[in-house]
Design a protein around this motif. Structure first.
Motif, mmCIF file in Angstrom:
data_model
loop_
_atom_site.group_PDB
_atom_site.id
_atom_site.type_symbol
_atom_site.label_atom_id
_atom_site.label_comp_id
_atom_site.label_asym_id
_atom_site.label_seq_id
_atom_site.Cartn_x
_atom_site.Cartn_y
_atom_site.Cartn_z
ATOM 1 N N GLN A 143 0.393 7.797 6.823
ATOM 2 C CA GLN A 143 -1.011 8.207 6.886
ATOM 3 C C GLN A 143 -1.564 7.866 8.271
ATOM 4 O O GLN A 143 -1.588 6.706 8.673
ATOM 5 N N PRO A 144 -2.040 8.869 9.028
ATOM 6 C CA PRO A 144 -2.388 8.624 10.435
ATOM 7 C C PRO A 144 -3.521 7.616 10.631
ATOM 8 O O PRO A 144 -3.463 6.784 11.541
ATOM 9 N N GLY A 145 -4.568 7.671 9.817
ATOM 10 C CA GLY A 145 -5.656 6.710 9.960
ATOM 11 C C GLY A 145 -5.179 5.299 9.718
ATOM 12 O O GLY A 145 -5.551 4.360 10.434
ATOM 13 N N ARG B 165 5.901 -1.057 11.050
ATOM 14 C CA ARG B 165 6.909 -0.466 10.173
ATOM 15 C C ARG B 165 6.355 -0.171 8.782
ATOM 16 O O ARG B 165 6.726 0.819 8.147
ATOM 17 N N ILE B 166 5.446 -1.033 8.321
ATOM 18 C CA ILE B 166 4.840 -0.820 6.999
ATOM 19 C C ILE B 166 4.111 0.520 6.967
ATOM 20 O O ILE B 166 4.234 1.303 6.008
ATOM 21 N N HIS B 167 3.381 0.805 8.023
ATOM 22 C CA HIS B 167 2.508 1.973 8.038
ATOM 23 C C HIS B 167 3.266 3.245 8.392
ATOM 24 O O HIS B 167 2.913 4.331 7.923
ATOM 25 N N GLY C 68 -8.352 2.804 7.098
ATOM 26 C CA GLY C 68 -7.607 3.941 7.630
ATOM 27 C C GLY C 68 -7.860 5.213 6.842
ATOM 28 O O GLY C 68 -7.991 6.307 7.415
ATOM 29 N N ALA C 69 -7.937 5.089 5.504
ATOM 30 C CA ALA C 69 -8.254 6.260 4.677
ATOM 31 C C ALA C 69 -9.660 6.759 4.982
ATOM 32 O O ALA C 69 -9.914 7.972 5.033
ATOM 33 N N CYS C 70 -10.590 5.828 5.189
ATOM 34 C CA CYS C 70 -11.951 6.212 5.585
ATOM 35 C C CYS C 70 -11.933 6.940 6.922
ATOM 36 O O CYS C 70 -12.623 7.958 7.108
ATOM 37 N N LEU C 71 -11.147 6.441 7.854
ATOM 38 C CA LEU C 71 -11.056 7.064 9.174
ATOM 39 C C LEU C 71 -10.527 8.491 9.073
ATOM 40 O O LEU C 71 -11.029 9.401 9.743
#
Length: 522
Positions: free
Chosen positions: A248-250, A241-243, A292-295
């Motif tokens: 953001q998909p990553g 739920r947080i994400h 995730g941002a890196c991904l």
């Protein structure tokens, strides 16, 4: 017997590029590509027979484009181009990179916009299929007007004038071609220019980095989860739920990976109550947000590189349907340079947050594990200096992550006045990957040690499997000993796909379905 692989020009997928990178296949061309090659060559042949000036056919190159070349010297012009541009320096490029260069150049020329004869493409394919590796120095390209020097060295070997690599040693190209039964290529009008004008070196180097980093990033996720359990961190920050509310998909995918990695951990259940810590440090809690941002950046880079691998990037381009040759600038590798700069930042960040996790584990005030992960601190230093090594590598990566694309030096007497520096942008990724892999190897040793202080409690099945893989190579560190060889063995698990197998066997906690891949499936 090698498997036949049809080079689906203009429509190669990332898994196709992985196959080309690995080698061991026999490349063929579809008949439709051969017809396109013939049509575009007819346009060049007509231009070579005519009187009108056509860049690269009957003129000089770069600043010398205003110099006309006589009909009797058109073939010599192309040969001189290759000889004069073979000026690279430095260590030879890795065989996997050169394999990609050969295949990508063949695929680009085979789209039928370059005006070469079929024999040019066939020679590229024959060299690839024979397992020959032209000796290509790694330095000397600014990533505009194509990767001129490295592609010239590749071409020189096709002509029988350069060198090939055999088991790491240089041999005359003519000798290697003769042994393989391949006739040296003889260039006709425009063909030398078509072979060296293009982004195939920088693209091959960038794809080499993307493919090399995939198992390292998968390992980083496994090791990051192991550290969460070793520090008795919460899995609350990975709640879907947080994400979902950020979108953001990553980040969403990385949280999903962590939920799967930690599912069923006895360690996690042991401190669900009576744990007075309210929130974990960012290096644990914000892993979905950071990794995730890196991904996301890496996935975007993969898309850019996939487009570039399928592109036509020489100049001028030949359009058979209208019988035209048009000068442009597709050789400018700015898309590759920017993608590589984004990759560099992502690679550095994966290493940087891993270094922070090591620092957290050895700090008893945060992890609540014994100081420096040793039960007899003082007499033993434990992971004190192993962390220093990780810090030094993370710092090196920060320096190397400076964008290469913002540094342009004019060349060719200011005719080529803005360049991409894409080749260096891509080439510098390999030492960065090596640094990040070593940081992760150190973290793996530290996290496994931390887990053992919590026995008899067990982690999840996936993380216990990862722990077992390490312990098969490196014993528990009960007192100080020589750690450098063990860091190398742990790092090998990070790079060789052993931990990747743990990651790829995961299924989603909520559905039991396979988890999304990183970027090879983009």
């Amino acid at each position: 017997m090698k498997k036949t692989f049809q080079l689906n020009v203009g429509a190669l997928a990332l898994d196709d590029l992985q196959t080309l990178h690995a080698g061991g296949v026999t490349l063929t061309l579809p008949m439709s590509a051969r017809e396109a090659i013939r049509q575009s060559h007819a346009v060049v042949a007509a231009a070579a027979a005519g009187d009108a000036p056509v860049y690269g056919v009957n003129t000089g190159f770069g600043k010398l484009a205003n110099q006309r070349i006589g009909a009797a010297d058109l073939d010599t012009l192309q040969l001189n181009l290759i000889r004069s541009h073979s000026v690279g320096v430095g260590e030879p490029l890795a065989p996997a990179v050169v394999r990609l260069m050969l295949a990508l150049k063949a695929a680009s020329l085979a789209r039928g916009y370059s005006g070469v004869r079929e024999v040019v493409v066939d020679t590229l394919l024959a060299v690839y299929n024979a397992g020959l590796i032209p000796c290509v120095p790694s330095q000397g390209s600014v990533g505009a007007s194509g990767d001129l020097a490295p592609l010239s060295h590749m071409t020189l070997a096709l002509l029988g004038e350069g060198e090939m690599l055999e088991d790491g040693r240089k041999v005359p190209a003519a000798e290697a071609l003769a042994k393989a039964g391949i006739a040296p290529l003889r260039l006709a009008a425009k063909e030398g220019l078509a072979l060296i004008n293009g982004t195939q070196t920088s693209t091959a180097l960038a794809l080499h980095a993307l493919l090399s980093f995939e198992p390292v990033l998968e390992s980083a996720l496994v090791i990051g989860a192991l550290t969460v359990d070793a520090a008795r961190g919460s899995d609350g920050p990975f709640d879907p739920r947080i994400h979902a509310v950020r979108g953001q998909p990553g980040q969403i995918d990385v949280a999903r990976y962590y939920r799967a990695l930690l599912a069923g951990s006895e360690i996690r259940h042991s401190h669900e109550e009576n744990d007075d810590r309210v929130q974990d440090p960012y290096c644990l809690r914000c892993q979905p947000q950071v990794v995730g941002a890196c991904l996301d950046q890496l996935r975007h880079a993969a898309l850019v590189l996939l487009r570039e691998a399928n592109a036509v990037t020489d100049n001028p381009l030949v359009f058979g349907d209208t019988q035209q040759m048009i000068s442009g600038g597709n050789f400018h590798a700015e898309p590759v340079a920017l993608a590589c700069d984004a990759m560099a930042v992502a690679i550095a960040e994966v290493g940087a947050i891993a270094e922070r996790r090591i620092a957290m584990l050895i700090d008893t005030g945060v992890s609540r594990l014994p100081p420096f992960l040793t039960s007899d601190a003082g007499l033993n230093s434990g992971f004190m200096i192993a962390h220093v090594t990780a810090a030094s590598l993370a710092s090196e990566n920060k320096s190397m992550a400076h964008p290469a694309s913002v540094d342009s030096l004019p060349t060719s007497a200011n005719q080529e006045d803005h360049v991409s520096m894409a080749t260096f942008a891509a080439r510098r990724l390999q030492p960065m990957i090596a640094n990040t892999a070593h940081i992760l190897g150190i973290e793996l040793l530290a996290a496994a040690q931390g887990i053992e202080f919590l026995r008899p409690l067990k982690s999840s099945m996936a993380l216990e499997e990862a722990h077992g893989l390490l312990r098969a190579q490196c014993k528990s560190i009960e007192r100080d000993r020589y750690l450098a060889p063990e860091i190398e063995r742990a790092t090998l698990l990070v790079r060789n796909g052993a931990l990747s197998k743990v990651f790829r066997a995961l299924t989603a906690v909520e559905t039991g379905a396979a988890l999304p891949a990183l970027w090879i499936a983009v």
